[in-house]
Design a protein around this motif. Structure first.
Motif, PDB file in Angstrom:
ATOM      1  N   PRO A   1       1.060  -1.182   2.083  1.00 36.30           N
ATOM      2  CA  PRO A   1       1.932  -0.434   1.213  1.00 36.30           C
ATOM      3  C   PRO A   1       1.407  -0.439  -0.225  1.00 36.30           C
ATOM      4  CG  PRO A   1       3.146  -2.134   2.406  1.00 36.30           C
ATOM      5  CD  PRO A   1       1.696  -2.306   2.694  1.00 36.30           C
TER       6      PRO A   1
ATOM      7  N   ASP B   1      -2.828   1.220  -0.789  1.00 37.02           N
ATOM      8  CA  ASP B   1      -3.179   2.627  -0.764  1.00 37.02           C
ATOM      9  C   ASP B   1      -2.067   3.440  -1.379  1.00 37.02           C
ATOM     10  OD1 ASP B   1      -5.763   2.683   0.610  1.00 37.02           O
ATOM     11  OD2 ASP B   1      -4.618   1.656   2.131  1.00 37.02           O
ATOM     12  N   ARG B   2      -2.129   3.577  -2.677  1.00 39.76           N
ATOM     13  CA  ARG B   2      -1.134   4.372  -3.384  1.00 39.76           C
ATOM     14  C   ARG B   2      -1.446   5.842  -3.183  1.00 39.76           C
ATOM     15  NH1 ARG B   2       0.389   0.953  -7.587  1.00 39.76           N
ATOM     16  NH2 ARG B   2       0.944  -0.993  -6.611  1.00 39.76           N
ATOM     17  N   PRO B   3      -0.460   6.694  -3.520  1.00 42.22           N
ATOM     18  CA  PRO B   3      -0.755   8.127  -3.465  1.00 42.22           C
ATOM     19  C   PRO B   3      -1.977   8.427  -4.311  1.00 42.22           C
ATOM     20  CG  PRO B   3       1.559   7.731  -3.902  1.00 42.22           C
ATOM     21  CD  PRO B   3       0.882   6.406  -3.933  1.00 42.22           C
ATOM     22  N   ARG B   4      -2.822   9.283  -3.782  1.00 44.62           N
ATOM     23  CA  ARG B   4      -4.109   9.541  -4.436  1.00 44.62           C
ATOM     24  C   ARG B   4      -3.971  10.211  -5.789  1.00 44.62           C
ATOM     25  NH1 ARG B   4      -3.841   7.773   0.744  1.00 44.62           N
ATOM     26  NH2 ARG B   4      -5.863   7.609   1.719  1.00 44.62           N
TER      27      ARG B   4
END
Ligand code: ZN
Lengths: 290, 83
Positions: free
Chosen positions: A21, A24-27
């Motif tokens: 969670p 990998d944040r929103p790109r």
């Protein structure tokens, strides 16, 4: 992220499976904080991977489960093949600067984190000495919460620790008058389904389990199931977050409901012990369902 | 009062930030039962009942073209650009 991870893999020859969670944040939010977070994370993963060529893949087949007390936490997970167990943890994804190891090599892993601050949220990554397998967070309960005798809040004594106790079958069935759903006034699906936007997806996947004709029919059956479970004394359990799980061993119907009794999902599990393995304590539906 | 955007959580299978709650509760260990609108993995069911690992599901989803799966929930803005 994917490319950068790939370069880490290349350096160490080890496969990094990210299930994260926080990792990998929103790109589209490539802010400075995220860049720093990535750097630290990649450093951790690089340390994990460096100089360890030819590692075969290990995957998590179950967990990780966390049992926190105010000052300790036990993290347990299962891997598909025998491996060592290691946990990196800290106050944020960027700061997983402490580590703890499992005592033995195997497929069942149990690692005790000590020296935690009550009421504090920790991030952790479980894996082996070579692979990071999963990242998540938990909050150590505050001292006042711990006094409420919740089973999960009991202090952890020492490793090795057994897997969390699974509550076997619950409220015994009570002989009652036959349940008659025709007398019930079923509210519309938008009121009974917890996340109405997701109803169609659940119906598409599980509607056939109950010969439901439409999504609304499926949602109505899930609502009726809880009333029938109450009337017939079917096994039910509620977890610490108020999530309710109900099972009918005869029809193998299983449903989960939110704290406000709206439906999360309704389906027929393939595994006979699926309900037994779910978290929660037995609950009397007569006290819960109006 | 301005409305707060609802938080999103990253799906451990497709790695898209599209879940409305964590795939698995850190407190109870239970799955969320949420069907990821992106990859279609139902957390707490595809894993706990069917025994499919995240890695297996990810590989299968990618092999099938890494497409958005929900027919009723649209992808967030910019989702396609990240694939
Ligand atoms: Zn997904």
């Amino acid at each position: 992220m994917t490319e950068e991870l790939a370069s880490v893999e290349g350096a160490g020859g080890a496969q990094v499976t990210s299930a994260t969670p926080g990792h990998d944040r929103p790109r589209d939010s490539a802010k400075v904080g995220d860049v720093n977070c990535l750097r630290v994370l990649l450093t951790v993963m690089a340390i994990w991977c460096l100089g360890l060529p030819g590692v075969s893949a290990v995957e998590i087949s179950r967990g990780p489960l966390v049992q926190p007390t105010p000052t300790n936490a036990v993290i347990q997970w299962t891997t598909d093949t025998s491996a060592g167990g290691r946990v990196y943890f800290g106050l944020s994804v960027k700061q997983m600067d402490r580590r703890a190891n499992a005592d033995a090599v195997g497929t069942e892993h149990s690692v005790v984190l000590t020296g935690l601050k009550p009421g504090t949220t920790y991030w952790y990554t479980v894996g082996t000495a070579r692979l990071a397998l999963a990242t998540n967070s938990f909050t150590a309960p505050g001292l006042s919460e711990a006094r409420t005798e919740s089973p999960a809040a009991r202090p952890v004594v020492s490793a090795p620790v057994v897997r969390p106790e699974v509550t076997k079958s619950v409220v015994p069935p009570v002989a009652k008058a036959a349940f008659d759903p025709s007398k019930l006034q079923v509210p519309p699906a938008r009121q009974t389904w917890g996340a109405p936007r997701s109803l169609a997806d659940h119906f598409e996947r599980h509607g056939a389990d109950f010969a439901a004709r439409t999504a609304d029919d499926y949602a109505a059956q899930a609502w009726i199931f809880l009333r029938r479970a109450k009337a017939e004394g079917l096994p039910a359990k509620r977890d610490e977050e108020g999530v309710l799980r109900v099972y009918d061993p005869k029809t193998r119907a299983f449903a989960s409901y939110n704290r406000d009794l709206t439906t999360k999902t309704y389906f027929k599990p393939g595994r006979r012990d699926y309900f037994d393995d779910q978290p929660g304590q037995p609950v009397d539906l007569n006290k819960l369902v109006p | 009062m301005p409305k707060k955007a609802s938080p999103t959580f990253v799906c451990p299978v497709c790695e898209s930030a599209v879940l409305t709650e964590p795939a698995r509760s850190a407190k109870t260990g239970g799955g969320s039962f949420e069907i990821c609108p992106c990859c279609g993995f139902q957390h707490g069911v595809d894993d706990d009942d069917k025994g499919i690992t995240h890695a297996q599901a990810r590989a299968a989803w990618r092999k099938a073209g890494a497409k958005w799966t929900s027919k009723t929930q649209p992808p967030p803005k910019g989702w396609a650009k990240t694939r």
